[in-house]
Design a protein around this motif. Structure first.
Motif, PDB file in Angstrom:
ATOM      1  N   SER A  59       0.838  -1.178   0.000  1.00 30.00           N
ATOM      2  CA  SER A  59       0.000   0.000   0.000  1.00 30.00           C
ATOM      3  C   SER A  59       0.879   1.234   0.000  1.00 30.00           C
ATOM      4  O   SER A  59       1.800   1.344   0.797  1.00 30.00           O
ATOM      5  CB  SER A  59      -0.907  -0.002   1.241  1.00 30.00           C
ATOM      6  OG  SER A  59      -1.585   1.234   1.343  1.00 30.00           O
ATOM      7  N   LYS A  60       0.606   2.169  -0.897  1.00 27.96           N
ATOM      8  CA  LYS A  60       1.362   3.410  -0.950  1.00 27.96           C
ATOM      9  C   LYS A  60       0.792   4.448   0.000  1.00 27.96           C
ATOM     10  O   LYS A  60       1.411   5.464   0.257  1.00 27.96           O
ATOM     11  CB  LYS A  60       1.380   3.944  -2.386  1.00 27.96           C
ATOM     12  CG  LYS A  60       2.120   3.052  -3.366  1.00 27.96           C
ATOM     13  CD  LYS A  60       2.156   3.678  -4.744  1.00 27.96           C
ATOM     14  CE  LYS A  60       2.914   2.782  -5.713  1.00 27.96           C
ATOM     15  NZ  LYS A  60       2.977   3.377  -7.083  1.00 27.96           N
ATOM     16  N   ASN A 117       5.176   6.138   3.598  1.00 29.21           N
ATOM     17  CA  ASN A 117       4.936   6.119   2.159  1.00 29.21           C
ATOM     18  C   ASN A 117       5.214   4.705   1.664  1.00 29.21           C
ATOM     19  O   ASN A 117       5.427   3.786   2.459  1.00 29.21           O
ATOM     20  CB  ASN A 117       5.808   7.154   1.421  1.00 29.21           C
ATOM     21  CG  ASN A 117       7.280   7.020   1.778  1.00 29.21           C
ATOM     22  OD1 ASN A 117       7.837   5.914   1.744  1.00 29.21           O
ATOM     23  ND2 ASN A 117       7.921   8.132   2.136  1.00 29.21           N
ATOM     24  N   SER A 118       5.229   4.525   0.341  1.00 28.18           N
ATOM     25  CA  SER A 118       5.393   3.184  -0.205  1.00 28.18           C
ATOM     26  C   SER A 118       6.736   2.568   0.137  1.00 28.18           C
ATOM     27  O   SER A 118       6.877   1.348   0.168  1.00 28.18           O
ATOM     28  CB  SER A 118       5.226   3.226  -1.728  1.00 28.18           C
ATOM     29  OG  SER A 118       5.366   1.931  -2.276  1.00 28.18           O
ATOM     30  N   HIS A 178      11.162  -0.115  -4.931  1.00 22.97           N
ATOM     31  CA  HIS A 178      10.001  -0.429  -5.753  1.00 22.97           C
ATOM     32  C   HIS A 178      10.116  -1.849  -6.302  1.00 22.97           C
ATOM     33  O   HIS A 178      11.215  -2.396  -6.429  1.00 22.97           O
ATOM     34  CB  HIS A 178       9.875   0.570  -6.899  1.00 22.97           C
ATOM     35  CG  HIS A 178       9.598   1.971  -6.439  1.00 22.97           C
ATOM     36  ND1 HIS A 178       8.423   2.346  -5.827  1.00 22.97           N
ATOM     37  CD2 HIS A 178      10.374   3.084  -6.493  1.00 22.97           C
ATOM     38  CE1 HIS A 178       8.464   3.629  -5.532  1.00 22.97           C
ATOM     39  NE2 HIS A 178       9.642   4.099  -5.917  1.00 22.97           N
TER      40      HIS A 178
END
Length: 268
Positions: A59-60, A117-118, A178
């Motif tokens: 979840s970002k 954050n992500s 990422h």
């Protein structure tokens, strides 16, 4: 140990009854796959169980999450550091141990985290941790003595294991990259770990005495604290932990003897 693992599994099963489910659609080229997951807890960052394939979930959105989990399963080696040296002093030679058979095993079953954050989050969790020293010497560590005490035996032990069980509570910062083309990412985790002693025991096996397990006070520190580092790719990684306080307490001869562990880990 078996009793603790059994209790954890029962608790996890009971929670699944009240868990919520959702459906997630993923696309790979032109193929769409529908998967059903079970959430254990609340928030977007909690542990999830996939009904069919293993999937990655992230979840970002920032926010808290809390729930049951089964992660950071560690299996590694325990090493003693004697006042800055990995060689035991003459005073501590009775603790001479088999390096490749002295283990550290642990896992977490409960987790609270906040995702900024992500890529970045902070979390704390609760779990269990076992430290096992496989002693080389034919000695018996005596339980419930004023200080750590031992006797030398005319027995050849097939197993002579001194063990301690702790509840562990890490507080850590987790940075992740990422996803790559394979849906995996790198993790880099650093933090602080505390532990509270649950039990300690000595297990011996020999032809002369048979098998015996003696539980009691072996002067393991009732509370320990230290630093930990983790790094890995996908769900597999490595860990290292070093505890700042003495491994044994109320035993002046073992002052400066500390616990250093490292090994493989599964899950984040």
């Amino acid at each position: 140990m078996k009793r603790l693992i059994f209790t954890a599994i029962i608790s996890l099963t009971a929670t699944v009854v009240f868990a919520q489910t959702d459906s997630v659609k993923t696309e790979t080229d032109t193929t769409k796959t529908r998967r059903t997951r079970i959430k254990l807890g609340f928030g977007d960052d909690v542990a999830q169980v996939s009904i069919n394939d293993t999937t990655s979930y992230a979840s970002k959105a920032p926010g808290f999450s809390f729930g049951l989990t089964f992660t950071r399963f560690d299996i590694g080696l325990t090493t003693l550091n004697d006042n800055g040296s990995f060689k035991l002093s003459p005073t501590n030679q009775f603790l001479n141990y088999r390096s490749w058979r002295s283990s550290n095993i642990g896992f977490d079953i409960l987790q609270l985290s906040y995702r900024f954050n992500s890529s970045f989050r902070i979390y704390t969790s609760g779990g269990f941790d076992w430290t096992n020293l496989r002693l080389r010497e034919s000695v018996t560590i005596l339980r419930d003595q004023p200080v750590l005490t031992y006797t030398r035996d005319d027995v050849r032990y097939d197993k002579n294991r001194l063990s301690a069980t702790y509840i562990r509570v890490p507080v850590a910062f987790d940075f992740r990259t990422h996803n790559d083309d394979d849906g995996r990412r790198f993790h880099f985790v650093g933090g602080f770990e505390m532990g509270a002693l649950i039990s300690s025991s000595l297990k011996q096996e020999s032809k002369e005495k048979g098998d015996q397990k003696l539980s009691g006070n072996y002067h393991f520190a009732k509370f320990r604290y230290g630093a930990s580092l983790r790094a890995g790719y996908g769900s597999i990684g490595v860990f290292t932990k070093y505890y700042f306080n003495n491994m044994f307490e109320n035993s002046p001869a073992q002052d400066g003897l500390r616990n250093f562990s490292f090994g493989m880990s599964v899950g984040w």
